[in-house]
Design a protein around this motif. Structure first.
Motif, PDB file in Angstrom:
ATOM      1  N   TYR A 260      52.045  30.402 132.918  1.00  0.00           N
ATOM      2  CA  TYR A 260      50.986  29.524 132.419  1.00  0.00           C
ATOM      3  C   TYR A 260      50.141  30.229 131.364  1.00  0.00           C
ATOM      4  CZ  TYR A 260      46.760  26.684 132.399  1.00  0.00           C
ATOM      5  OH  TYR A 260      45.698  25.931 132.006  1.00  0.00           O
TER       6      TYR A 260
ATOM      7  N   TYR B  87      52.063  30.595 128.276  1.00  0.00           N
ATOM      8  CA  TYR B  87      52.170  29.263 127.673  1.00  0.00           C
ATOM      9  C   TYR B  87      50.934  28.944 126.834  1.00  0.00           C
ATOM     10  CZ  TYR B  87      51.827  24.066 128.079  1.00  0.00           C
ATOM     11  OH  TYR B  87      51.656  22.737 127.869  1.00  0.00           O
TER      12      TYR B  87
ATOM     13  N   THR C 238      47.411  21.736 130.438  1.00  0.00           N
ATOM     14  CA  THR C 238      47.722  22.188 131.786  1.00  0.00           C
ATOM     15  C   THR C 238      48.591  21.158 132.520  1.00  0.00           C
ATOM     16  OG1 THR C 238      45.578  23.239 131.787  1.00  0.00           O
ATOM     17  CG2 THR C 238      46.689  23.064 133.908  1.00  0.00           C
ATOM     18  N   ILE C 239      48.189  19.901 132.401  1.00  0.00           N
ATOM     19  CA  ILE C 239      48.967  18.850 133.067  1.00  0.00           C
ATOM     20  C   ILE C 239      50.406  18.869 132.561  1.00  0.00           C
ATOM     21  CG2 ILE C 239      49.234  16.343 133.308  1.00  0.00           C
ATOM     22  CD1 ILE C 239      46.192  16.138 133.242  1.00  0.00           C
TER      23      ILE C 239
ATOM     24  N   PHE D   5      52.061  21.362 131.328  1.00  0.00           N
ATOM     25  CA  PHE D   5      52.740  22.543 131.848  1.00  0.00           C
ATOM     26  C   PHE D   5      53.339  22.257 133.225  1.00  0.00           C
ATOM     27  CE2 PHE D   5      52.528  26.350 134.518  1.00  0.00           C
ATOM     28  CZ  PHE D   5      53.276  27.236 133.775  1.00  0.00           C
ATOM     29  N   PHE D   6      52.502  21.640 134.069  1.00  0.00           N
ATOM     30  CA  PHE D   6      52.986  21.374 135.428  1.00  0.00           C
ATOM     31  C   PHE D   6      54.030  20.275 135.454  1.00  0.00           C
ATOM     32  CE2 PHE D   6      49.064  23.654 136.501  1.00  0.00           C
ATOM     33  CZ  PHE D   6      49.639  24.605 137.317  1.00  0.00           C
ATOM     34  N   LEU D   7      53.857  19.287 134.585  1.00  0.00           N
ATOM     35  CA  LEU D   7      54.850  18.208 134.524  1.00  0.00           C
ATOM     36  C   LEU D   7      56.228  18.768 134.194  1.00  0.00           C
ATOM     37  CD1 LEU D   7      53.271  15.124 132.722  1.00  0.00           C
ATOM     38  CD2 LEU D   7      54.124  15.302 135.049  1.00  0.00           C
TER      39      LEU D   7
ATOM     40  N   ALA E 253      54.883  31.795 138.173  1.00  0.00           N
ATOM     41  CA  ALA E 253      54.327  30.600 137.529  1.00  0.00           C
ATOM     42  C   ALA E 253      52.985  30.853 136.839  1.00  0.00           C
ATOM     43  CB  ALA E 253      54.193  29.484 138.562  1.00  0.00           C
ATOM     44  N   TRP E 254      52.083  31.580 137.513  1.00  0.00           N
ATOM     45  CA  TRP E 254      50.754  31.749 136.916  1.00  0.00           C
ATOM     46  C   TRP E 254      50.814  32.544 135.628  1.00  0.00           C
ATOM     47  CZ3 TRP E 254      48.569  36.574 136.274  1.00  0.00           C
ATOM     48  CH2 TRP E 254      49.174  37.628 136.984  1.00  0.00           C
TER      49      TRP E 254
ATOM     50  N   ARG F 155      57.331  21.596 134.738  1.00  0.00           N
ATOM     51  CA  ARG F 155      57.892  22.422 135.788  1.00  0.00           C
ATOM     52  C   ARG F 155      58.130  21.654 137.076  1.00  0.00           C
ATOM     53  NH1 ARG F 155      56.385  24.806 131.871  1.00  0.00           N
ATOM     54  NH2 ARG F 155      57.207  26.834 131.227  1.00  0.00           N
ATOM     55  N   ALA F 156      57.500  20.473 137.179  1.00  0.00           N
ATOM     56  CA  ALA F 156      57.703  19.670 138.380  1.00  0.00           C
ATOM     57  C   ALA F 156      58.958  18.818 138.281  1.00  0.00           C
ATOM     58  CB  ALA F 156      56.485  18.760 138.597  1.00  0.00           C
TER      59      ALA F 156
END
Lengths: 322, 305, 324
Positions: free
Chosen positions: C67, C70, C23-24, C26-28, C63-64, C30-31
């Motif tokens: 995820y 993903y 999860t981390i 995934f956000f990295l 985004a959700w 996209r951030a």
């Protein structure tokens, strides 16, 4: 002839501050099948004495003088190799279970079997384990606990296992160093009974080291009282405990509180342990002695015979002064 | 020792503790050697501040000797030689010492402050907070820091301070664990109980009683954190993902490697590697000797008790 | 039975942990600045292929939903396409995996065994010349900077002396012809020697120091005196009674230092051009091959977690006091 005869034994530790005489000019002997108790406060040299008899002194300690005769051998002159074949077979030691004396990662039966195996290299493995079973029977550990690890045992059982270990090769002399100190009173009582039973059954000699007068009096027929690396009084149990003559023995017995003397509790005074480095001459107990006279400070006391078995390391006039 | 005794009565407790510790520390040959090596590197780092006085030719990053267009060996003008565009290697080495100290000390400081705070809270609070914090610590503990830094480097261009911060974040858990167990053992001591009974607040107990007792240990762990931070930063620079605007020892090794000089220019290959290894060695020895000051059990062993 | 339950619990724990990391990540991804589409899809593909991949990864979705897709893709083994190789990432990393495992396990096991053995001897003869030599040597090994040491090894043993190849895992010319399997194995060993040596030396130091200090603690234990009182020989006391206890903390530290070893492994692979996961990760990061980098990272994390589990089990096996 005595089984073990120690003559003028002195043991010293090298330290930063000089040589420490932990055991100072000690002589005693023990017959076959007898039990001898050493009692004294911590630091009096009783544990060092036990380790000397096992040849297990630490590297910085050594025998300074004296002889240890075991039958016809002089243990003081043993080299490492001789000690190795001797230890565990002729003399063995009962350690304190609470002190982690059993190896935590080896099964208990194996720890006992290895003593037998090392001293009987020809004995087949199955016979060794038969022997182990017999010994466990003797110390009353159930057979199904043989393959356990030490942490699965209770304190009392660990102590029994350690006794079994000491008995494994049927040694002629067993040295027990504070074997019951960390156990609770009931277990302590069982273990002491066990030791006495085995000692009489196997007719081995026993040297019992403890700070606990009651325990020593329970187990041993002969007593040596130690102070400052020396034996200060020796005799049989009744002589030493019922009519103590050396001032140190007296104060030691006083400090052993008893409640049955009409509520008249004597509070022992706090003594300082003697400085074991500086041997200036004079009695080592002089500084704390209630009965000391001028002589005590600058002359070494000699043995005073009180009966054929009872002796004290003191001056005649001090003993009889009251 | 005598001097401390003659001092006035109101002498600081910490000063006394320090002088005592110092006396034990300096007797240790390992500690002495570590300190000497460390001092040499400190001198190097300080010297790097005076490099600009030599003129723009000696700038570690942008200054290139106009007379030299290829890597040359040691000479009078360039003590350790130059790299392939004529930059002075010795000056780069001095700059590298400065960077290593900045990276090592600030990383260690951040991670130890973080680790000590979390460790004390975790040990003192207990219960669910403790479990939660220690679980997080476990996660960080198993993650390889270099790999994490690489992934982040692929997404962002990392400046030296970001790198320092990330390494520090990766390094606090082991400090926390030690501080936590120390706090747990302190918590059950009578003097903590006594002040709790006397009505001291949690905040006050932590700062007044627990903190002074765990600080020496935290300080010890700082020296070990320093070494790992220096090594990770150097490795990252070596792989070409360090701060591109900052010369460091790892960067020097990266240049000698990527420019294909590693087999031709030992005067270039050897010094940065030796410096990294020696500096980590000195911090390690420092830590071991300090360990001995703080742990009386180790000390006895040395005296043959 | 209890052991099974322990493994089960541990596996659940690992899965949760892995989920968090996933999860981390995934956000990295996209951030970070820039368009996620250019990051996850190779811009050199044909427009149809790009559209297909975007749809497959749900990059046109909110985004959700992205995820969820993903996570789903991850568990079905679909980790995207490598920009550089133009092939599915999963096949690439599965290809690299054996090389890394071969190098990594061999060096760790060798270093652990030799380190434990030497540490045991050093502690037993504490203060002797041998002990001083081993301790100082281990200290130097322990603080060596890995890439530098690897370059040194490469320079001297491969370049100057020429005993070993400069890199790679095989000599291609040997493999084109029908050479015997024996020659091929020798060839791999020949290539593996230098990276193995590097990792071995680096790890040897820490294992030796750990075993030595652990052993020094154990020697003071009461059961060592008991063992001596039995009349056992020095060697038996050292190996059977002391070393087995002293090795326990070393096992724990193997687990704890795994992350550190991974760092060293990646650097070593890179310098010796060993075709493993670590080198692939560095390559991917250098070339902005994001899907490949992501997959390498996840695989390394998974390996670390599973290796930790193995270490835990090994510890339980060695220490009878611990029963899960």
């Amino acid at each position: 002839m005595a089984l073990l005869r120690v003559e003028n034994l002195s043991v010293g530790y090298k330290s930063k501050h000089g040589l420490i005489h932990a055991v100072n000019n000690i002589s005693f002997s023990i017959e076959k099948g007898r039990s001898l108790g050493f009692v004294g406060e911590s630091g009096c040299g009783k544990t060092t004495l036990g380790m000397t008899l096992m040849g297990l002194l630490p590297e910085n300690a050594s025998i300074l003088q004296g002889d240890i005769f075991f039958n016809d051998d002089n243990l003081a002159g043993f080299n490492d190799e001789k000690w190795r074949t001797f230890r565990g077979k002729e003399i063995s030691m009962i350690f304190q279970a609470a002190m982690n004396a059993l190896n935590p990662v080896i099964r208990v039966d194996e720890q006992i079997a290895e003593v037998i195996a090392i001293h009987n290299p020809q004995m087949p493995r199955t016979q060794v384990f038969d022997q182990v079973k017999k010994i466990f029977d003797l110390v009353e550990i159930p057979e199904d606990r043989l393959r356990d690890f030490p942490h699965q045992y209770s304190g009392g059982m660990k102590q029994r296992a350690i006794i079994a270990m000491a008995l494994a090769c049927a040694p002629k002399l067993i040295i027990a160093d504070e074997p019951t100190t960390a156990l609770d009173v009931i277990v302590q009582d069982q273990i002491l009974k066990e030791i006495k039973k085995i000692q009489t059954a196997l007719n081995t000699s026993l040297i019992f080291i403890s700070h606990d007068i009651a325990v020593v009096a329970d187990v041993c027929r002969d007593i040596c009282v130690m102070y400052g690396g020396q034996i200060v009084e020796k005799g049989n149990r009744e002589e030493v405990f019922q009519s103590p003559r050396h001032p140190y023995t007296r104060s030691l017995l006083e400090s052993f509180l008893t409640l049955d003397s009409n509520g008249d509790i004597k509070v022992p005074e706090i003594r300082e342990s003697p400085d074991l480095i500086t041997i200036t001459g004079g009695c080592s107990f002089a500084a704390s002695c209630k009965k000391k006279c001028e002589k005590c400070e600058n002359r070494n006391p000699g043995w005073v015979n009180l009966s054929s078995t009872h002796q004290a390391l003191c001056f005649e006039e001090v003993i009889h002064k009251d | 020792m005598k001097n401390t005794k003659n001092r006035p009565e109101n002498k600081n407790h910490y000063v006394e503790r320090f002088t005592k510790g110092w006396a034990i520390y300096i007797k240790n040959p390992m500690g002495k050697a570590g300190l000497i090596i460390l001092l040499i590197f400190m001198l190097m780092a300080i010297a790097s501040f005076f490099v600009p006085l030599l003129g723009p030719v000696y700038d570690p990053m942008t200054g290139a000797d106009p007379n030299i267009t290829y890597s040359t060996g040691p000479s009078f003008q360039h003590w350790l030689g130059t790299d392939f565009i004529g930059r002075d290697l010795f000056v780069q080495l001095l700059e590298g010492a400065k960077v290593a100290f900045i990276v090592g000390l600030s990383c260690a400081f951040i991670s130890v402050v973080l680790g000590t705070a979390i460790g004390m809270i975790s040990g003192y609070a207990g219960g669910i907070i403790d479990t939660l914090l220690m679980r997080v610590a476990d996660i960080f503990m198993v993650l390889p820091s270099l790999v994490i830094l690489l992934i982040l480097a692929s997404l962002w261009e990392l400046s030296i301070w970001v790198i320092i911060f990330i390494i520090a974040i990766m390094r606090w858990p082991s400090v926390s664990r030690i501080i936590r167990s120390q706090t747990l053992s302190l918590k059950s001591r009578p003097f903590i109980e006594a002040s709790r009974v006397a009505g001291a607040s949690n905040f006050r107990i932590i700062f007044k009683h627990i903190m002074p007792n765990v600080l020496p240990l935290a300080f010890l762990y700082m020296t070990f954190r320093v070494t790992s931070a220096i090594l990770v930063e150097a490795a990252l620079s070596f792989l070409g993902f360090g701060d591109p605007g900052q010369v460091s020892w790892g960067m020097m090794l990266q240049w000698v490697w990527s420019s294909g000089h590693m087999f031709q220019a030992p005067y270039w290959l050897l010094p940065p590697g030796i410096c990294i290894s020696l500096l980590t060695l000195s911090f390690y020895m420092l830590g071991r000797a300090m360990d001995e000051v703080l742990d009386p059990r180790l000390r006895k062993e040395g005296e043959g008790e | 039975m209890k052991t099974k339950k322990f493994i089960f619990n541990k596996l659940i724990e690992i899965t949760i942990l892995f989920f968090i990391i996933l999860t981390i990540l995934f956000f990295l991804f996209r951030a970070a600045p820039g368009d996620p589409i250019t990051r996850m899809v190779d811009p050199n593909l044909t427009p149809e292929d790009i559209q297909h991949l975007i749809a497959q990864m749900g990059l046109d979705q909110p985004a959700w939903k992205q995820y969820i897709i993903y996570i789903k893709n991850f568990f079905t083994g679909n980790l995207g396409h490598s920009f550089h190789y133009g092939a599915p990432v999963s096949s690439i990393i599965l290809n690299r995996m054996p090389c890394t495992i071969l190098l990594f396990t061999t060096s760790t096991l060798l270093a652990a065994f030799v380190g434990v053995f030497l540490g045991k001897i050093a502690a037993w003869k504490k203060g002797s010349r041998l002990d001083n030599f081993l301790s100082i040597g281990a200290l130097l090994c322990h603080t060596l900077f890995i890439p530098w040491f690897a370059l040194l090894v490469l320079w001297i043993l491969a370049y100057k002396v020429g005993w070993f190849p400069l890199g790679g895992i095989i000599s291609p010319e040997l493999w084109i012809w029908d050479t015997s399997i024996f020659i091929k194995v020798l060839d791999v060993l020949h290539h593996m020697f230098l990276p193995l040596l590097t990792l071995f030396i680096i790890h040897l130091g820490s294992y030796l120091l750990l075993m030595r200090s652990s052993m020094l603690g154990v020697i003071k234990e009461e059961y060592i005196i008991t063992a001596r009182a039995k009349g056992l020989s020095d060697k038996v006391i050292r190996d059977k009674h002391a070393a087995r206890n002293a090795a326990l903390p070393v096992i724990t530290s193997v687990g704890l230092s795994l992350a550190f070893s991974i760092n060293g492994g990646a650097l070593t692979e890179q310098i010796f051009t060993w075709p493993g996961i670590g080198r692939e990760l560095i390559f991917a990061v250098s070339n902005n091959d994001y899907p490949l980098a992501q997959a390498c990272f996840l695989l390394i994390t998974a390996v670390v977690l599973i290796a930790n589990l193995i270490v835990d089990l090994l510890y339980a096996y060695m220490d009878p006091r611990i029963k899960y």
